[in-house]
Design an enzyme around this catalytic site. Structure first.
Site, PDB file in Angstrom:
ATOM      1  N   GLU A 130       0.826  -1.206   0.000  1.00 46.86           N
ATOM      2  CA  GLU A 130       0.000   0.000   0.000  1.00 46.86           C
ATOM      3  C   GLU A 130       0.860   1.256   0.000  1.00 46.86           C
ATOM      4  O   GLU A 130       0.511   2.261  -0.633  1.00 46.86           O
ATOM      5  CB  GLU A 130      -0.942  -0.006   1.205  1.00 46.86           C
ATOM      6  CG  GLU A 130      -1.939  -1.159   1.226  1.00 46.86           C
ATOM      7  CD  GLU A 130      -2.802  -1.232  -0.025  1.00 46.86           C
ATOM      8  OE1 GLU A 130      -2.987  -0.204  -0.698  1.00 46.86           O
ATOM      9  OE2 GLU A 130      -3.276  -2.335  -0.354  1.00 46.86           O
ATOM     10  N   GLU A 203      -1.181  -2.642 -10.021  1.00 47.40           N
ATOM     11  CA  GLU A 203      -1.075  -3.632  -8.947  1.00 47.40           C
ATOM     12  C   GLU A 203       0.253  -4.376  -9.025  1.00 47.40           C
ATOM     13  O   GLU A 203       0.911  -4.610  -8.008  1.00 47.40           O
ATOM     14  CB  GLU A 203      -2.238  -4.628  -9.016  1.00 47.40           C
ATOM     15  CG  GLU A 203      -3.569  -4.079  -8.524  1.00 47.40           C
ATOM     16  CD  GLU A 203      -3.505  -3.589  -7.089  1.00 47.40           C
ATOM     17  OE1 GLU A 203      -2.887  -4.270  -6.238  1.00 47.40           O
ATOM     18  OE2 GLU A 203      -4.056  -2.512  -6.815  1.00 47.40           O
TER      19      GLU A 203
END
EC number: 3.4.24.-
Length: 280
Positions: A130, A203
């Site tokens: 993250e 991602e």
């Protein structure tokens, strides 16, 4: 540079789709209104979307002395970036996301399920992933695309009901019900496909970046396998209520049995894990 250009084109496509819906709904006036609306939405998304997303999930700040804050502080120091605020979502489904317009105003949210199910090393891997999103400024792109896609879905549904009940096909200002029905189906699908294109490559980049920050790609690989299994077994109520935010999460939170999951904003967990395991 190429990835940033691709993202700009895709975000412009989302805005163009919103304008097209406005044109179908109200001609040139509708297009103008939609263009202004898109500008307002982008402005609002830039300044306020992170706050709105956190409120959607009833996220609460973690106490300063919580061990997760210690982990994220160490990771941020290692990466040379400001320390994000960490929030807790009271949900047993393990997952996490990052949000915020820039590294100086970033937040990371984790669920209670994630803290309960993962080891400290796996939690570190997730937080590093993250944090990589924050450093790459994916957080702003994600919330802007989620905001516009949500608006497209909402307007498409309104479009259908107006065409069915608000106008008749003989009214030159109205829209034929069949057109409204097609728009209701096609517009959200197109918005979802654009979101998917934005999210998937980012991602992979966040996985690799997070692995470098944490120093051990196996921690994230192990976490992804656990998260993937749990999110197929459990039902994440808030995510199902707000599907346009699904691409924010580290693992797709939408129920795996749904048809919409065929158009997942996330690459397959197996491929992500394989890439991580091949790093070292």
């Amino acid at each position: 540079m190429i990835n940033n250009l691709k993202t700009f084109i895709l975000l412009a496509s989302l805005t163009a789709l919103l304008v097209v819906i406005g044109g179908l709904l109200g001609g040139s006036t509708g297009m103008l209104i939609a263009l202004v609306f898109a500008g307002v939405m982008n402005f609002s998304a830039y300044w306020y979307s992170d706050v709105l997303v956190l409120k959607m999930y009833n996220a609460e700040p973690l106490p300063n002395n919580h061990f997760v804050n210690n982990i994220i502080s160490e990771l941020a120091h290692r990466a040379g970036t400001p320390v994000p605020k960490v929030y807790l979502i009271n949900n047993s489904t393990p997952n996490a996301f990052a949000t915020g317009r820039n590294p100086e105003n970033a937040s990371i949210a984790v669920t209670t399920g994630l803290l309960d199910r993962l080891t400290q090393e796996e939690i570190t891997g997730v937080l590093a992933h993250e944090l990589a999103h924050v450093i790459h400024r994916d957080t702003l792109i994600n919330v802007v695309s989620a905001t516009i896609a949500g608006a497209i879905s909402g307007i498409a549904n309104m479009f259908m009901w107006l065409s069915m009940f608000g106008h008749n096909s003989n009214n030159e200002e109205g829209v034929h019900p069949v057109v409204g029905m097609i728009m209701m189906i096609v517009a959200p699908l197109a918005a979802g496909l654009i979101q998917m294109a934005i999210s998937r490559s980012r991602e992979f980049e966040a996985d690799a970046g997070g692995a470098r920050i944490s120093g051990n790609p196996q921690w994230l690989a192990s976490a992804l396998l656990k998260l993937d299994q749990a999110n197929h077994e459990q039902y994440f109520d808030e995510a199902e209520t707000h599907p346009s935010t699904a691409h924010l999460f580290i693992i797709n939170p939408l129920n795996g049995e749904k048809l919409a999951n065929l158009f997942s904003t996330h690459p397959s967990t197996a491929e992500r894990v394989a890439r991580l395991r091949a790093m070292y």
